[in-house]
Design a protein around this motif. Structure first.
Motif, mmCIF file in Angstrom:
data_model
loop_
_atom_site.group_PDB
_atom_site.id
_atom_site.type_symbol
_atom_site.label_atom_id
_atom_site.label_comp_id
_atom_site.label_asym_id
_atom_site.label_seq_id
_atom_site.Cartn_x
_atom_site.Cartn_y
_atom_site.Cartn_z
ATOM 1 N N UNK A 32 48.336 79.063 -20.893
ATOM 2 C CA UNK A 32 47.886 80.130 -19.979
ATOM 3 C C UNK A 32 48.971 81.204 -19.881
ATOM 4 N N UNK A 35 49.149 83.505 -22.848
ATOM 5 C CA UNK A 35 48.053 84.478 -22.958
ATOM 6 C C UNK A 35 48.365 85.761 -22.188
ATOM 7 N N UNK A 72 45.865 76.301 -12.700
ATOM 8 C CA UNK A 72 45.689 77.492 -13.544
ATOM 9 C C UNK A 72 45.764 78.772 -12.703
ATOM 10 N N UNK A 130 41.093 90.976 -19.467
ATOM 11 C CA UNK A 130 40.357 90.117 -20.395
ATOM 12 C C UNK A 130 40.631 88.640 -20.065
ATOM 13 N N UNK A 133 38.981 87.702 -16.667
ATOM 14 C CA UNK A 133 37.518 87.708 -16.663
ATOM 15 C C UNK A 133 36.952 86.680 -17.652
ATOM 16 N N UNK A 134 37.382 86.796 -18.892
ATOM 17 C CA UNK A 134 36.758 85.987 -19.939
ATOM 18 C C UNK A 134 37.251 84.541 -19.940
ATOM 19 N N UNK A 135 38.509 84.333 -19.615
ATOM 20 C CA UNK A 135 39.061 82.983 -19.756
ATOM 21 C C UNK A 135 39.274 82.254 -18.425
#
Lengths: 188, 128
Positions: A32, A35, A72, A130, A133-135
């Motif tokens: 995490x 990213x 997370x 990104x 939102x996406x992950x």
């Protein structure tokens, strides 16, 4: 040792249990961190800070929802704080009320390094939105509140991130942008 | 060839590829921070204990003082409730031996020479 037992032992400040928890979850949480933050040393700093907060605030985890999800969120927050401290956010591009109409199909086989390379190619603002939102599954409303930006800026950053990623993946792709206002509630 | 995927789904699926065990030194860093925090917490706890004992002592002393004051203020009331009577005490019989001893003492005092009061310019001379 089950997850619940491990959490209980960590609450009692048992060092061995804390190390086991770290061994179990650090690969996921380090992923995490990477990213959000491109530099490995910085990602490690964020990981250390996040684990310290996880161990110090374990009392706040009430067992509602997944434990990994809770951790997370802490890591994501810590990464955002790190980026904010370094003034790495740039959200100066705003398209307006837009929404990407439909999922765009891609054909791609990616390795870990490719993913990191692609994410690192994105400007920090795009990448952060990104990721969130996406992950991580946050809504635009939540992202806007977390980053101190407008909902439209969050949407713009996501659309641009998606466009850029698809461009980098070498897809014949035309971004279909639809201006909406009435669908905002559904999207949020 | 795999089925087409949305770019979001693609990244979601491939996210696990990023999982990687961080370097060992990071656990040692976390451990050091936890130790530091525990020591700090113990120190704070020690200070709090001392403060607690001090406060308890002050409270006890204050309470004792107040209780004493309260009792002291109540004591005149108790005196009011007390009845006083006056009784004549009959003279105690004198022991003949004690009486004799007292008389001998008085006789010795009477026999002691009187020291006259002098005037300025005179000198007191003691002759055995």
């Amino acid at each position: 040792m089950t997850e619940e037992e491990l959490i209980q032992a960590c609450r009692k400040q048992q060092r061995r249990a804390q190390q086991r928890l770290y061994d179990r979850y650090s690969p996921v949480l380090f992923g995490v961190c990477k990213r959000y933050i491109s530099r490995n040393e910085d990602a490690e700093d964020v990981l250390v800070e996040s684990f310290f907060k996880i161990f110090s605030n374990l009392e706040q985890y009430k067992g509602e929802g997944s434990f990994e999800g809770w951790m997370r969120r802490i890591v994501a927050n810590e990464a955002l704080m790190f980026l904010r401290r370094r003034n790495l956010f740039q959200f100066d591009i705003e398209i307006g009320d837009l929404e990407i109409a439909a999922p765009t199909p891609v054909h791609s086989e990616l390795a870990a390094q490719d993913i990191l390379h692609l994410l690192n190619q994105l400007p920090t603002g795009y990448r952060t939105v990104f990721n969130l939102y996406a992950l991580e599954g946050f809504k635009h409303r939540e992202i806007a509140a977390m980053l101190g930006i407008s909902i439209n800026t969050s949407k713009s950053q996501l659309a641009l991130a998606k466009k850029k990623l698809q461009g980098m993946l070498g897809m014949d792709y035309e971004e279909e942008v639809v201006f909406t206002e009435q669908n905002d509630q559904e999207e949020l | 060839m795999n089925a087409p995927k949305d770019v979001f789904d693609l990244f979601r699926e491939k996210e696990s590829l990023l999982y990687e065990m961080p370097a060992k030194r990071n656990w040692r860093r976390i451990e050091r921070r936890l130790d530091l925090a525990q020591n700090r917490s113990r120190h704070t706890l020690g200070t709090r204990k001392s403060a607690l004992v001090g406060s308890a002592l002050v409270l006890t002393l204050t309470f004792s003082g107040l209780a004493t004051l309260h009792l002291y203020r109540q004591s005149p009331l108790r005196l009011k409730e007390t009845t006083f009577t006056v009784e004549t005490i009959a003279p105690a019989p004198v022991d003949p031996a004690t009486g004799t001893f007292l008389e001998v003492g008085r006789a010795i005092q009477a026999q002691q020479a009187h020291i006259p009061e002098g005037n300025p310019g005179q000198e007191l001379i003691v002759r055995p």
